[in-house]
Design a protein around this motif. Structure first.
Motif, PDB file in Angstrom:
ATOM      1  N   MET A 243       0.830  -1.203   0.000  1.00  0.00           N
ATOM      2  CA  MET A 243       0.000   0.000   0.000  1.00  0.00           C
ATOM      3  C   MET A 243       0.864   1.253   0.000  1.00  0.00           C
ATOM      4  SD  MET A 243      -3.243  -0.967   2.469  1.00  0.00           S
ATOM      5  CE  MET A 243      -2.546  -2.246   3.523  1.00  0.00           C
ATOM      6  N   ARG A 244       1.902   1.262   0.808  1.00  0.00           N
ATOM      7  CA  ARG A 244       2.756   2.451   0.904  1.00  0.00           C
ATOM      8  C   ARG A 244       3.559   2.665  -0.376  1.00  0.00           C
ATOM      9  NH1 ARG A 244       3.370   1.018   7.052  1.00  0.00           N
ATOM     10  NH2 ARG A 244       2.037   2.665   7.922  1.00  0.00           N
ATOM     11  N   ASP A 245       3.972   1.584  -1.011  1.00  0.00           N
ATOM     12  CA  ASP A 245       4.687   1.716  -2.287  1.00  0.00           C
ATOM     13  C   ASP A 245       3.790   2.337  -3.349  1.00  0.00           C
ATOM     14  OD1 ASP A 245       7.000   0.677  -1.243  1.00  0.00           O
ATOM     15  OD2 ASP A 245       6.690  -1.347  -2.027  1.00  0.00           O
ATOM     16  N   ARG A 246       2.510   1.938  -3.388  1.00  0.00           N
ATOM     17  CA  ARG A 246       1.588   2.516  -4.362  1.00  0.00           C
ATOM     18  C   ARG A 246       1.341   3.990  -4.083  1.00  0.00           C
ATOM     19  NH1 ARG A 246      -2.227  -0.494  -7.303  1.00  0.00           N
ATOM     20  NH2 ARG A 246      -2.973   1.604  -7.820  1.00  0.00           N
ATOM     21  N   LEU A 247       1.279   4.357  -2.802  1.00  0.00           N
ATOM     22  CA  LEU A 247       1.034   5.758  -2.451  1.00  0.00           C
ATOM     23  C   LEU A 247       2.168   6.676  -2.913  1.00  0.00           C
ATOM     24  CD1 LEU A 247      -0.465   5.369   1.132  1.00  0.00           C
ATOM     25  CD2 LEU A 247      -1.616   6.425  -0.827  1.00  0.00           C
ATOM     26  N   LYS A 248       3.371   6.130  -3.074  1.00  0.00           N
ATOM     27  CA  LYS A 248       4.489   6.944  -3.550  1.00  0.00           C
ATOM     28  C   LYS A 248       4.260   7.454  -4.962  1.00  0.00           C
ATOM     29  CE  LYS A 248       7.909   4.470  -0.730  1.00  0.00           C
ATOM     30  NZ  LYS A 248       9.047   3.501  -0.754  1.00  0.00           N
ATOM     31  N   SER A 249       3.411   6.753  -5.714  1.00  0.00           N
ATOM     32  CA  SER A 249       3.147   7.127  -7.110  1.00  0.00           C
ATOM     33  C   SER A 249       1.879   7.962  -7.267  1.00  0.00           C
ATOM     34  CB  SER A 249       3.027   5.868  -7.971  1.00  0.00           C
ATOM     35  OG  SER A 249       4.218   5.111  -7.911  1.00  0.00           O
ATOM     36  N   GLY A 250       1.156   8.223  -6.162  1.00  0.00           N
ATOM     37  CA  GLY A 250      -0.050   9.032  -6.272  1.00  0.00           C
ATOM     38  C   GLY A 250      -1.181   8.472  -5.442  1.00  0.00           C
ATOM     39  N   ALA A 251      -2.361   8.988  -5.689  1.00  0.00           N
ATOM     40  CA  ALA A 251      -3.540   8.614  -4.919  1.00  0.00           C
ATOM     41  C   ALA A 251      -3.873   7.135  -5.124  1.00  0.00           C
ATOM     42  CB  ALA A 251      -4.736   9.473  -5.328  1.00  0.00           C
ATOM     43  N   VAL A 252      -4.353   6.529  -4.061  1.00  0.00           N
ATOM     44  CA  VAL A 252      -4.718   5.111  -4.090  1.00  0.00           C
ATOM     45  C   VAL A 252      -6.117   4.961  -3.516  1.00  0.00           C
ATOM     46  CG1 VAL A 252      -4.197   2.818  -3.149  1.00  0.00           C
ATOM     47  CG2 VAL A 252      -2.330   4.347  -3.832  1.00  0.00           C
ATOM     48  N   ARG A 253      -6.917   4.131  -4.190  1.00  0.00           N
ATOM     49  CA  ARG A 253      -8.243   3.808  -3.700  1.00  0.00           C
ATOM     50  C   ARG A 253      -8.303   2.306  -3.411  1.00  0.00           C
ATOM     51  NH1 ARG A 253     -11.801   7.848  -3.967  1.00  0.00           N
ATOM     52  NH2 ARG A 253     -13.623   6.490  -3.792  1.00  0.00           N
ATOM     53  N   LEU A 254      -8.979   1.998  -2.325  1.00  0.00           N
ATOM     54  CA  LEU A 254      -9.141   0.603  -1.924  1.00  0.00           C
ATOM     55  C   LEU A 254     -10.599   0.190  -2.047  1.00  0.00           C
ATOM     56  CD1 LEU A 254      -7.051   0.531   1.401  1.00  0.00           C
ATOM     57  CD2 LEU A 254      -6.294  -0.169  -0.886  1.00  0.00           C
ATOM     58  N   LYS A 255     -10.792  -1.090  -2.298  1.00  0.00           N
ATOM     59  CA  LYS A 255     -12.132  -1.674  -2.244  1.00  0.00           C
ATOM     60  C   LYS A 255     -12.161  -2.615  -1.055  1.00  0.00           C
ATOM     61  CE  LYS A 255     -14.556  -2.680  -5.866  1.00  0.00           C
ATOM     62  NZ  LYS A 255     -15.108  -3.314  -7.106  1.00  0.00           N
ATOM     63  N   ILE A 256     -13.091  -2.372  -0.152  1.00  0.00           N
ATOM     64  CA  ILE A 256     -13.195  -3.154   1.079  1.00  0.00           C
ATOM     65  C   ILE A 256     -14.545  -3.851   1.102  1.00  0.00           C
ATOM     66  CG2 ILE A 256     -13.329  -3.069   3.612  1.00  0.00           C
ATOM     67  CD1 ILE A 256     -11.494  -0.328   1.799  1.00  0.00           C
ATOM     68  N   ALA A 257     -14.516  -5.142   1.392  1.00  0.00           N
ATOM     69  CA  ALA A 257     -15.744  -5.923   1.543  1.00  0.00           C
ATOM     70  C   ALA A 257     -15.727  -6.594   2.917  1.00  0.00           C
ATOM     71  CB  ALA A 257     -15.858  -6.967   0.438  1.00  0.00           C
ATOM     72  N   VAL A 258     -16.730  -6.305   3.719  1.00  0.00           N
ATOM     73  CA  VAL A 258     -16.846  -6.898   5.051  1.00  0.00           C
ATOM     74  C   VAL A 258     -18.250  -7.455   5.219  1.00  0.00           C
ATOM     75  CG1 VAL A 258     -16.846  -6.486   7.544  1.00  0.00           C
ATOM     76  CG2 VAL A 258     -15.150  -5.352   6.087  1.00  0.00           C
ATOM     77  N   HIS A 259     -18.328  -8.701   5.625  1.00  0.00           N
ATOM     78  CA  HIS A 259     -19.598  -9.303   6.034  1.00  0.00           C
ATOM     79  C   HIS A 259     -19.374  -9.898   7.418  1.00  0.00           C
ATOM     80  CE1 HIS A 259     -22.831 -12.674   5.613  1.00  0.00           C
ATOM     81  NE2 HIS A 259     -23.238 -11.673   6.366  1.00  0.00           N
ATOM     82  N   SER A 260     -19.927  -9.248   8.426  1.00  0.00           N
ATOM     83  CA  SER A 260     -19.757  -9.702   9.808  1.00  0.00           C
ATOM     84  C   SER A 260     -21.124  -9.880  10.457  1.00  0.00           C
ATOM     85  CB  SER A 260     -18.918  -8.698  10.600  1.00  0.00           C
ATOM     86  OG  SER A 260     -19.577  -7.447  10.674  1.00  0.00           O
ATOM     87  N   THR A 261     -21.131 -10.596  11.573  1.00  0.00           N
ATOM     88  CA  THR A 261     -22.379 -10.891  12.280  1.00  0.00           C
ATOM     89  C   THR A 261     -22.161 -10.724  13.775  1.00  0.00           C
ATOM     90  OG1 THR A 261     -22.876 -12.558  10.587  1.00  0.00           O
ATOM     91  CG2 THR A 261     -24.224 -12.583  12.590  1.00  0.00           C
ATOM     92  N   PHE A 262     -23.122 -10.080  14.424  1.00  0.00           N
ATOM     93  CA  PHE A 262     -23.130  -9.977  15.879  1.00  0.00           C
ATOM     94  C   PHE A 262     -24.146 -10.965  16.440  1.00  0.00           C
ATOM     95  CE2 PHE A 262     -21.450  -5.943  14.463  1.00  0.00           C
ATOM     96  CZ  PHE A 262     -20.442  -5.676  15.386  1.00  0.00           C
ATOM     97  N   TYR A 263     -23.841 -11.493  17.610  1.00  0.00           N
ATOM     98  CA  TYR A 263     -24.680 -12.519  18.215  1.00  0.00           C
ATOM     99  C   TYR A 263     -25.055 -12.116  19.632  1.00  0.00           C
ATOM    100  CZ  TYR A 263     -22.750 -15.267  14.379  1.00  0.00           C
ATOM    101  OH  TYR A 263     -22.372 -15.710  13.131  1.00  0.00           O
ATOM    102  N   ASP A 264     -26.341 -12.220  19.934  1.00  0.00           N
ATOM    103  CA  ASP A 264     -26.814 -12.024  21.294  1.00  0.00           C
ATOM    104  C   ASP A 264     -27.090 -13.382  21.903  1.00  0.00           C
ATOM    105  OD1 ASP A 264     -26.856  -9.186  21.519  1.00  0.00           O
ATOM    106  OD2 ASP A 264     -28.572  -9.167  20.150  1.00  0.00           O
ATOM    107  N   GLY A 265     -26.689 -13.560  23.132  1.00  0.00           N
ATOM    108  CA  GLY A 265     -26.944 -14.836  23.781  1.00  0.00           C
ATOM    109  C   GLY A 265     -26.040 -15.017  24.975  1.00  0.00           C
ATOM    110  N   PRO A 266     -26.306 -16.024  25.763  1.00  0.00           N
ATOM    111  CA  PRO A 266     -25.502 -16.257  26.962  1.00  0.00           C
ATOM    112  C   PRO A 266     -24.129 -16.814  26.626  1.00  0.00           C
ATOM    113  CG  PRO A 266     -27.055 -18.034  26.683  1.00  0.00           C
ATOM    114  CD  PRO A 266     -27.378 -17.025  25.618  1.00  0.00           C
ATOM    115  N   SER A 267     -23.182 -16.565  27.506  1.00  0.00           N
ATOM    116  CA  SER A 267     -21.892 -17.235  27.433  1.00  0.00           C
ATOM    117  C   SER A 267     -22.040 -18.587  28.118  1.00  0.00           C
ATOM    118  CB  SER A 267     -20.819 -16.409  28.141  1.00  0.00           C
ATOM    119  OG  SER A 267     -19.571 -17.048  28.076  1.00  0.00           O
ATOM    120  N   ARG A 268     -21.437 -19.598  27.538  1.00  0.00           N
ATOM    121  CA  ARG A 268     -21.590 -20.962  28.046  1.00  0.00           C
ATOM    122  C   ARG A 268     -20.277 -21.452  28.644  1.00  0.00           C
ATOM    123  NH1 ARG A 268     -22.743 -24.473  23.444  1.00  0.00           N
ATOM    124  NH2 ARG A 268     -24.017 -25.852  24.732  1.00  0.00           N
TER     125      ARG A 268
END
Length: 570
Positions: A243-268
């Protein structure tokens, strides 16, 4: 294993270095030679021959599939799997529930790529635990944003002249620090942190000792923030350098994909017990924690505990091992929170717990991780006064008040049992002063003599590379054999056994006081603290026999105490 922040560690290291610079050259504490009493030796033989390392490793490999956080599917699957293995070994088990101290969380997708070329820099498939806990899913599947390098990124001055609103911020500060400065204060959509402990990877690549140091990263978390719904990643040096090497040549754009899940419930929590035959209300408790994604931390602790519990049960069924006089209790839970819940929900039982042994990171292949097996002792004077003979690990010390110290037989007895195993296998056994941070802390806070079985320093600790290939079946057998022997002995000791333990504690006291006089002859207050500690340790032997101490034990304890110096002048 949950531990303290690196800032405190650096401060401790500087203070310790300054203190030790004025002291004599280090000398090593030599434990006295001690032969296990015949019942303990017989138990050791029965247990070490029945403890199955493949049972422990199978559990490690199963748990390695998951990022385990209380209430999430991987945590629950691990609890269920261990329970099935214990039941197949003939143990009676139960699962208890309590509300977790934090939300359960897991992720299915976590990818960072260059937007123009599509080159993937970070992914779950390759980096496994790179997405920070509490990261939210990206809207509509993915998001595209500018990349801004802020250097360290932990202070407001790092952002002067930089517009990070709507951007992804790259920095070397911790994910939490970056989050507060970039997301919370300046509107960034996410952060990428390269922070890593110095024992994991040197800052200078020319000092790297292994190619995997380019690809290692330490997992982390960001604050749970349902309003901003942002994300955080940890990046390896290889990914950050691209990433830092690319930034030396100019602006850089990233594509980020996140699929996460939160869970409610007791700890066992999973509990198995082998009831005592004489004093079933008194207990020896052993605990391993289920959460965290590592094979060693703490899949190995969970596997080792399951294997030793199964070995004890088999030894009893085979008639090679007597039923313990006190109950043996085995617990698999969310670290510290699960132990505190058990102590709270079983307050009457907790009052009769005699000793506790924690199992955390017990299976490291020391040739790969750099770690050494350690017994982290219950707090004794070495936890208060720094000594060359008893160095702290890279984690450093917790604050321990001198007046809180209470001597017991546990430290020296367990060390002696581990050294018995070492005589058979050339196993390297060392100890470290109390530092805290795992389940022994919860039991110790409740006034129960408690210690930790673990390994450190480990260059894969809390990283994406803490996998089964860094875990040793033989090491888990070593730890399991020693812990099982100690636990059974504490649960079954006779009057004659107590007499032998008095000899061990008296010899340990003599060796320790001689060492203290050599290391710091002028520090009489420290020597006095050790004298007090060992008086109390000798007194604790009176409670060891399951049937109660005889007059002979009482007399020998009293004589051993009289043989100790009355003060630090002798």
């Amino acid at each position: 294993m949950l531990r303290r922040g690196l800032v405190g560690l650096v401060l401790f290291a500087l203070c310790a270095h300054a203190s030790l610079a004025q002291r004599p050259a280090p000398s090593t504490y030599q434990a006295p030679d001690w032969t296990l009493p015949p019942p303990a030796e017989q138990a050791y033989q029965a247990l070490s021959s029945r403890l199955q390392g493949d049972v422990a490793m199978e559990i490690v490999q199963f748990m390695d599939q998951y990022w385990r956080i209380a209430a999430n599917p991987g945590f629950n699957a691990s609890i269920d799997h261990i329970q099935q293995r214990l039941q197949a070994a003939g143990l009676t088990t139960r699962v208890e529930e309590f509300m977790p101290h934090a939300k359960g969380w897991d992720y299915q997708t976590g990818t960072v790529a260059f937007a123009d070329t599509g080159e993937v820099l970070i992914s779950r498939e390759r980096d496994r635990v790179a997405l920070c806990i509490n990261s939210f899913s990206t809207p509509d599947g993915d998001v595209e944003a500018r990349l801004v390098d802020v250097g360290r990124g932990g202070a407001a001055t790092d952002y002067e002249g930089k517009d990070v609103k709507g951007a992804v911020v790259l920095g070397s500060a911790s994910s939490g620090e970056l989050w507060q400065q970039a997301v919370n204060a300046r509107g960034a959509v996410g952060v990428i942190s390269t922070a890593v402990a110095p024992y994991i990877r040197p800052d200078d690549p020319s000092q790297f000792t292994s190619p995997d140091q380019w690809d290692v990263l330490q997992w982390s978390s960001v604050p749970y923030d349902p309003d901003r719904k942002a994300f955080g990643f940890k990046a390896s040096l290889r990914a950050a350098s691209k990433m830092r090497d690319r930034l030396k040549s100019g602006a850089v754009r990233l594509k980020i994909a996140v699929h996460s899940t939160f869970y409610d419930g007791p700890s066992r929590s999973l509990i198995a017990e082998i009831p005592g035959s004489t004093k079933p209300d008194e207990r020896i408790v052993m605990v391993a924690h289920v959460q965290e994604p590592g094979a060693n931390d703490d899949g190995s602790g969970c596997g080792t505990l399951a294997a030793l519990a199964s070995a004890i049960a088999k030894g009893i069924r085979d008639g090679a091992l007597a039923v313990p006089g006190r109950t043996l209790t085995f617990i698999w839970a969310d670290e510290i929170a699960g132990s505190r819940s058990w102590l709270r929900q079983h307050a009457d039982q907790a009052k009769a717990v005699q000793y506790m042994l924690a199992m955390d990171m017990t299976g490291e292949d020391t040739s790969k991780t750099g770690g050494t097996f350690l017994i982290e002792r219950q707090p004794d004077p070495s936890a208060v006064w720094v000594r060359p003979s008893d160095p702290h690990t890279g984690w450093g010390a917790s604050a321990v008040r001198p007046e809180s110290l209470k001597g017991s037989l546990l430290n020296d007895l367990h060390f002696a049992v581990c050294l018995r195993r070492a005589r058979d296998t050339a196993w390297v056994v060392r100890t470290n002063p109390y530092e805290g941070g795992s389940d022994h802390t919860a039991f110790g806070d409740a006034g129960i003599p408690s210690l930790l079985n673990w390994h450190f320093t480990d260059r894969y600790y809390h990283t994406n590379l803490d996998r089964p290939d860094k875990t040793s079946t033989a090491e888990m057998v070593n730890v399991g054999s020693a812990v099982a022997t100690t636990a059974w002995f504490l649960a079954s000791a006779s009057d004659r056994d107590a007499l032998a333990v008095i000899d061990l504690i008296a010899a340990s006291a003599s060796a320790r006081l001689a060492l203290e006089r050599r290391q710091a002859p002028a520090e009489r207050h420290v020597q006095a603290a050790w004298i007090k500690w060992y008086r109390e340790a000798l007194e604790s032997v009176r409670a060891l026999p399951v049937t109660g101490a005889s007059t002979q034990v009482d007399m020998k304890v009293a004589a051993a105490i009289r043989a100790l110096p009355e003060d630090a002048t002798r």
